[in-house]
Design a protein around this motif. Structure first.
Motif, short mmCIF file in Angstrom:
data_model
loop_
_atom_site.label_atom_id
_atom_site.label_comp_id
_atom_site.label_asym_id
_atom_site.label_seq_id
_atom_site.Cartn_x
_atom_site.Cartn_y
_atom_site.Cartn_z
N LEU A 71 2.70 16.52 2.90
CA LEU A 71 3.31 16.09 1.67
C LEU A 71 4.17 14.99 1.91
N ILE A 72 4.32 14.00 1.13
CA ILE A 72 5.49 13.10 1.14
C ILE A 72 6.15 12.87 -0.08
N GLU A 73 7.38 12.94 -0.31
CA GLU A 73 8.19 12.91 -1.51
C GLU A 73 8.91 11.62 -1.60
N ILE A 74 8.89 10.71 -2.48
CA ILE A 74 9.45 9.44 -2.48
C ILE A 74 9.86 9.18 -4.21
N ASP A 75 11.21 8.95 -4.26
CA ASP A 75 11.86 8.88 -5.71
C ASP A 75 11.22 10.02 -6.52
N SER A 76 11.48 11.24 -6.10
CA SER A 76 11.00 12.37 -6.90
C SER A 76 9.73 12.61 -7.15
N THR A 77 8.80 11.78 -6.61
CA THR A 77 7.26 12.03 -6.76
C THR A 77 6.71 12.56 -5.54
N ASN A 78 6.00 13.50 -5.63
CA ASN A 78 5.31 14.17 -4.49
C ASN A 78 3.88 13.50 -4.54
N TYR A 79 3.52 13.44 -3.09
CA TYR A 79 2.34 12.85 -2.80
C TYR A 79 1.58 13.48 -1.79
N ASN A 80 0.26 13.69 -1.86
CA ASN A 80 -0.49 14.48 -0.89
C ASN A 80 -0.98 13.26 0.04
N VAL A 81 -1.16 13.38 1.47
CA VAL A 81 -1.72 12.65 2.44
C VAL A 81 -3.34 12.80 2.04
N VAL A 82 -3.82 11.40 2.00
CA VAL A 82 -5.49 11.51 1.93
C VAL A 82 -5.90 10.54 2.92
N GLY A 83 -5.18 9.97 3.67
CA GLY A 83 -5.68 8.92 4.77
C GLY A 83 -4.45 8.79 5.81
N VAL A 84 -5.11 8.67 7.03
CA VAL A 84 -3.81 8.56 7.99
C VAL A 84 -4.63 7.39 8.87
N ARG A 85 -3.87 6.12 9.01
CA ARG A 85 -4.77 4.82 9.70
C ARG A 85 -3.58 4.55 10.80
N PRO A 86 -3.67 5.16 11.97
CA PRO A 86 -2.59 4.51 12.85
C PRO A 86 -3.23 3.28 13.63
N ASP A 87 -2.51 2.17 13.74
CA ASP A 87 -2.85 0.97 14.45
C ASP A 87 -2.80 0.61 15.94
N GLY A 88 -2.31 1.81 16.53
CA GLY A 88 -2.26 1.82 18.10
C GLY A 88 -1.17 1.10 18.57
N THR A 89 -0.23 0.41 17.63
CA THR A 89 1.05 -0.27 17.92
C THR A 89 2.37 0.57 17.69
N GLY A 90 2.19 1.73 17.45
CA GLY A 90 3.42 2.67 17.13
C GLY A 90 3.59 2.76 15.44
N ILE A 91 2.62 2.01 14.64
CA ILE A 91 2.70 1.86 13.28
C ILE A 91 1.78 2.60 12.73
N SER A 92 1.58 3.21 11.44
CA SER A 92 0.70 3.83 10.87
C SER A 92 0.53 3.65 9.17
N GLU A 93 -0.54 3.51 8.73
CA GLU A 93 -0.61 3.47 7.08
C GLU A 93 -1.04 4.74 7.14
N ILE A 94 -0.31 5.28 5.96
CA ILE A 94 -0.71 6.54 5.20
C ILE A 94 -1.27 6.35 3.97
N VAL A 95 -2.26 6.60 3.51
CA VAL A 95 -2.63 6.73 2.21
C VAL A 95 -2.38 7.98 1.32
N LEU A 96 -1.97 7.81 0.24
CA LEU A 96 -1.27 8.96 -0.55
C LEU A 96 -1.88 9.00 -1.84
N GLU A 97 -2.01 10.15 -2.55
CA GLU A 97 -2.44 10.72 -3.72
C GLU A 97 -1.28 11.21 -4.57
N ALA A 98 -0.91 10.81 -5.87
CA ALA A 98 0.20 11.61 -6.48
C ALA A 98 -0.39 13.00 -6.87
N GLN A 99 0.70 13.86 -7.00
CA GLN A 99 0.21 15.35 -7.07
C GLN A 99 0.23 15.48 -8.59
#
Length: 99
Positions: A71-99
């Motif tokens: 779970l990720i909470e941003i500005d009082s909105t809860n999101y489920n993690v539905v995708g994880v995309r590490p780029d190998g440089t120390g950065i990851s893009e995380i795809v979210l879906e609002a609950q």
């Protein structure tokens, strides 16, 4: 880019947004992310519909072991993690879906 410069990039005073990360079965931790909504075309029958998907960019070291269902909470909105995309440089893009 050095780790120090990378950390500065994510600061709330720069590009960052405060968030809370809760791994499945774990404790909540405060993190800083770059939050955006990506637009894409979704096929619905014979029609294309433009829609959006919440995505965060985060330092991979701040979310070790992040996985689908966390779970990720941003500005009082809860999101489920539905995708994880590490780029190998120390950065990851995380795809979210609002609950």
């Amino acid at each position: 880019m050095s780790l120090e410069q990378l950390a500065e990039f994510f600061e709330v005073s720069e590009h960052g947004t405060a968030a809370n990360y809760t791994p499945s079965g774990g404790s909540v931790s405060a993190i800083t992310v770059i939050f955006r909504h990506d637009y894409y075309l979704e096929d619905v029958g014979n029609v294309g519909v433009e829609t959006q998907q919440a995505v965060i960019t985060v330092q991979t070291s701040k979310v070790p072991g992040i996985a689908h269902g966390d779970l990720i909470e941003i500005d009082s909105t809860n999101y489920n993690v539905v995708g994880v995309r590490p780029d190998g440089t120390g950065i990851s893009e995380i795809v979210l879906e609002a609950q």
